[in-house]
Write a protein that holds these residues in place. Structure first.
Motif: not given
Length: 208
Positions: A61, A64-66, A113
């Motif tokens: 996660i 993935k956020k970055r 996410y």
């Protein structure tokens, strides 16, 4: 955590159960080149573009956020597999189909996410919600059958969230039955104090 700070309380919050689920391993497809990440819980990587890698869900996660990877949904999280599970749940009113222990939390995290990584996300979400509803109905039906003759409960293939919800009620109910059962069955041996009937060792009351 609530379940650890108070020994009399066995119920965790949804956020705490979800936190535990983040340690589950999952597959990612990196889109950047990175050296191995050395964490307290272990080493992960090195990462190469388009080459699958296995990491904890919390790390997947974070990457993935970055924008450094996409997350591969687990094999059980497909329309075909979930449809099979739902049909089997409905056909077996007294059995629970095997699913990952944290299937509820994993799916929720991926919906939050990694929406763009899940094919047919709306149908997948609907199927998981239907499966949860069917399983919770089975749990409720099973709890209604508890009575004073019940000394143990076996619930096979329950998930973490399902166990967390039913554990406090089942434990308290069985303890109450046991208390009344042993309190009522006493016999006198001629002395001033009654002697409880020896019913043998009791099984630990832990739903699984």
């Amino acid at each position: 955590m609530a379940g650890q700070s108070d020994p009399q309380l066995s119920l965790f919050s949804s956020a705490e159960v979800e936190f535990l689920a983040e340690d589950e391993m999952t597959d990612i497809i990196p889109n950047v080149r990175m050296d191995a990440l050395n964490m307290i819980c272990g080493d992960f990587g090195p990462f190469r573009p388009q080459i699958p890698a296995k990491v904890p869900l919390w790390l997947a996660i974070a990457l993935k956020k970055r924008g450094k990877c996409r997350i591969q949904p687990p094999n059980w999280m497909t329309v075909e597999r979930l449809t099979e599970v739902l049909d089997a749940e409905r056909e077996a009113p007294r059995e629970f189909q095997p699913l990952p222990f944290h299937y509820v939390e994993i799916s929720r995290l991926l919906f939050d996410y990694a929406r763009d990584d899940i094919p047919d996300i709306y149908l997948v979400r609907s199927l998981i919600e239907d499966i949860r509803d069917v399983r919770f109905h089975k749990v409720e039906t099973g709890l209604e059958s508890l009575d004073s003759r019940t000394h143990a409960v076996k619930l096979k293939n329950l998930s973490a969230m399902e166990v967390n919800l039913v554990r406090p009620f089942i434990v308290r109910a069985l303890q109450t039955f046991y208390k009344h059962d042993t309190g009522d069955e006493q016999v006198s041996d001629g002395n001033s104090q009654p002697t409880p009937v020896d019913r043998g060792a009791r099984r630990v009351l832990r739903p699984r």
